[in-house]
Design a protein around this motif. Structure first.
Motif, mmCIF file in Angstrom:
data_model
loop_
_atom_site.group_PDB
_atom_site.id
_atom_site.type_symbol
_atom_site.label_atom_id
_atom_site.label_comp_id
_atom_site.label_asym_id
_atom_site.label_seq_id
_atom_site.Cartn_x
_atom_site.Cartn_y
_atom_site.Cartn_z
ATOM 1 N N PRO A 1 0.839 -1.133 0.003
ATOM 2 C CA PRO A 1 0.035 0.017 0.117
ATOM 3 C C PRO A 1 0.915 1.219 0.101
ATOM 4 O O PRO A 1 2.040 1.150 0.410
ATOM 5 N N ILE A 2 0.113 2.302 -0.673
ATOM 6 C CA ILE A 2 1.010 3.520 -0.570
ATOM 7 C C ILE A 2 0.714 4.044 0.911
ATOM 8 O O ILE A 2 -0.249 4.194 1.648
ATOM 9 N N GLY A 3 1.808 4.995 1.417
ATOM 10 C CA GLY A 3 1.400 5.899 2.448
ATOM 11 C C GLY A 3 2.043 5.099 3.749
ATOM 12 O O GLY A 3 1.997 5.619 4.827
ATOM 13 N N VAL A 4 2.595 4.007 3.459
ATOM 14 C CA VAL A 4 3.313 3.185 4.755
ATOM 15 C C VAL A 4 4.512 3.772 5.060
ATOM 16 O O VAL A 4 5.370 4.206 3.940
ATOM 17 N N VAL A 5 4.929 3.828 6.398
ATOM 18 C CA VAL A 5 6.185 4.453 6.737
ATOM 19 C C VAL A 5 6.435 3.167 7.914
ATOM 20 O O VAL A 5 5.864 3.231 8.743
ATOM 21 N N SER A 6 7.778 2.523 7.404
ATOM 22 C CA SER A 6 8.111 1.327 8.207
ATOM 23 C C SER A 6 9.772 1.314 8.337
ATOM 24 O O SER A 6 10.307 1.569 7.328
ATOM 25 N N ILE B 1 20.425 10.087 3.303
ATOM 26 C CA ILE B 1 19.054 10.472 3.703
ATOM 27 C C ILE B 1 18.311 9.805 2.256
ATOM 28 O O ILE B 1 17.259 9.297 2.956
ATOM 29 N N VAL B 2 18.751 9.717 1.106
ATOM 30 C CA VAL B 2 17.752 8.920 0.116
ATOM 31 C C VAL B 2 17.816 7.388 0.241
ATOM 32 O O VAL B 2 16.744 6.916 0.122
ATOM 33 N N ALA B 3 18.906 6.977 0.749
ATOM 34 C CA ALA B 3 18.903 5.577 0.939
ATOM 35 C C ALA B 3 17.818 5.339 2.081
ATOM 36 O O ALA B 3 17.043 4.321 2.064
ATOM 37 N N PHE B 4 17.715 6.142 2.907
ATOM 38 C CA PHE B 4 16.796 5.849 3.986
ATOM 39 C C PHE B 4 15.332 6.003 3.558
ATOM 40 O O PHE B 4 14.398 5.220 3.965
ATOM 41 N N LEU B 5 15.187 7.231 2.917
ATOM 42 C CA LEU B 5 13.801 7.549 2.465
ATOM 43 C C LEU B 5 13.380 6.226 1.526
ATOM 44 O O LEU B 5 12.174 6.035 1.226
ATOM 45 N N SER B 6 14.176 5.773 0.646
ATOM 46 C CA SER B 6 13.939 4.690 -0.353
ATOM 47 C C SER B 6 13.617 3.501 0.570
ATOM 48 O O SER B 6 12.862 2.485 -0.477
ATOM 49 N N LEU B 7 13.699 3.170 1.560
ATOM 50 C CA LEU B 7 13.480 1.859 2.153
ATOM 51 C C LEU B 7 12.357 1.961 3.185
ATOM 52 O O LEU B 7 11.823 0.981 3.584
ATOM 53 N N ILE B 8 11.830 3.353 3.698
ATOM 54 C CA ILE B 8 10.884 3.252 4.763
ATOM 55 C C ILE B 8 9.630 3.007 4.079
ATOM 56 O O ILE B 8 8.555 2.833 4.809
ATOM 57 N N PRO B 9 9.146 3.184 2.663
ATOM 58 C CA PRO B 9 7.708 3.139 2.291
ATOM 59 C C PRO B 9 7.261 1.665 2.192
ATOM 60 O O PRO B 9 6.138 1.267 1.590
ATOM 61 N N TYR B 10 8.154 0.744 2.428
ATOM 62 C CA TYR B 10 7.795 -0.649 2.332
ATOM 63 C C TYR B 10 7.297 -1.337 3.653
ATOM 64 O O TYR B 10 7.749 -1.315 4.537
#
Length: 414
Positions: A240-245, A353-362
């Protein structure tokens, strides 16, 4: 004197040639041997969806497989190669994927051209045998081609070929739509390299004009998300879209404790000599453990099946406080070690920062989601003394061969 100088230069050149040829020969022999062993091996998990899609394309059926979550760029490229070569069976699918992996290794070698020949061979070998990547060189998975497209985008952009780089950026997102995050990273990187941190409408317009295909890539991605009502084609309820994990980051740091163990041992000798700054690193590590203990959860349905090692680890950690503490303690050691690991890129903070942001939406914890940041980390990592780098390469080879043995035994699949 001239004769002596000529002989010395000849011997140096000859030594370089021997290192070069021997390294390539070993790589080809090992990779070719494993490919021969695995070419008739039963399909492994997502290979089922990919081979089904390839078979449909080869038979002129251009509908997408119901189990396919990504755009079909990978399958289109493989289908073109298969069509031109007349190859049709699963063994051929794996062979073409294997050859694309060899191209990836060649691109990484080119990206390491700032190093001496010996160090470049070691760095390229570390990439080729990186344990999380290794088995996917030989399987019908899109991950290595996705990583190849990202590396080509970066290589071309670093050479100033913006339009060609932009064309590969569009192709990269067609292969794996989530690559748009890294295309955005390179777009921003290029802007900073050209105009610095100053923001002006004139600079933005000029940058967008020069990197027009990057802008087109972002536009096409937004259209796709709007029309598709999500990023994933299949299994939208599972992605789903909008997940932060933090699940993928926490699991990745746990894995990297074992994968980068020789580097951690070396780095903690550096940390021990940092004086008062050691308290800062210790504080970061402690904060990691506390945050992990508070936020950890394992709720995704696909992370419950014990057929994957990651699921066995995650369910085991979720059920025991002691196991959870060890899980985050090992991850904190990775974080502490990475705090003193230098990268060649002058944009290390932006990359982090981008590496962190690329992994949290899953929501789903899956190590393959981290392949692009891991690949760039390996390319940009500043090498330590040769002894450590050789030990790290040998360690990678051992873990990679262990992972292949586990795959053949149906017992070791992350």
């Amino acid at each position: 004197d001239e004769q002596v100088e000529y002989i010395n230069r000849f011997m140096t050149l000859n030594k370089r040639s021997i290192i070069y040829v021997f390294s390539i020969a070993v790589l080809i022999v090992v990779f070719a041997g494993i490919h021969i062993m695995i070419r008739n091996f039963p399909l492994v998990w997502d290979e089922v969806y990919h081979t089904r899609q390839l078979t449909k394309f080869l038979h002129g059926i251009f509908t997408l497989d119901s189990g396919l979550g990504m755009l079909p760029g990978y399958h289109v490229l493989l289908t073109v190669v298969l069509f031109l070569t007349g190859l049709r069976d699963v063994e051929s699918f794996r062979l073409i994927n294997f050859l694309f992996s060899f191209i990836l290794i060649g691109v990484v070698y080119k990206l390491n051209n700032h190093l001496s020949l010996y160090r470049r061979m070691i760095a390229t070998g570390q990439f080729a045998f990186f344990p999380l990547f290794f088995m996917f060189h030989f399987l019908v998975y899109s991950d290595m081609m996705s990583l190849l497209s990202i590396c080509i985008v970066y290589l071309l952009l670093s050479k100033g070929h913006r339009m060609v780089s932009g064309a590969f950026a569009v192709l990269s997102v067609f292969i794996r739509q989530t690559n748009v995050v890294w295309i955005g990273f390179f777009f921003l990187l290029d802007y900073i390299d050209r105009f610095g941190l100053t923001i002006s409408m004139k600079s933005i317009i000029r940058h967008c004009r020069d990197d027009l295909l990057y802008v087109l890539c972002f536009f096409l991605f937004m259209v796709f998300v709007f029309v598709n009502h999500g990023v994933s084609l299949a299994g939208k309820d599972m992605q789903p879209i909008g997940v932060v994990s933090l699940g993928n980051i926490l699991f990745l740091f746990f894995l990297l404790f074992f994968i980068l163990l020789p580097l951690h041992i070396y780095n903690f000798r550096i940390i021990a000599g940092m004086g008062k700054k050691i308290l800062l690193v210790a504080g970061i590590m402690l904060g990691y453990v506390v945050i992990g203990m508070i936020t950890f959860s394992n709720t995704h349905p696909w992370n419950q099946y014990p057929i994957f090692i990651r699921n066995v680890i995650l369910t085991g950690v979720a059920g025991q406080s002691t196991a959870k503490f060890v899980y985050f303690l090992l991850g904190s050691i990775t974080l502490g070690s990475l705090c003193v690991t230098r990268l060649n890129s002058k944009h290390t903070k932006l990359f982090s920062i981008v590496a962190f942001l690329s992994l949290i939406p899953y929501w789903l914890v899956e190590p393959r989601y981290a392949f692009v940041p891991l690949g760039l980390f390996l390319i940009w990592r500043v090498q330590q003394n040769l002894r450590i780098e050789r030990i790290l390469l040998i360690w990678f080879i051992m873990l990679s061969l262990l992972s292949m043995w586990g795959l053949f035994q149906y017992t070791l699949y992350l």
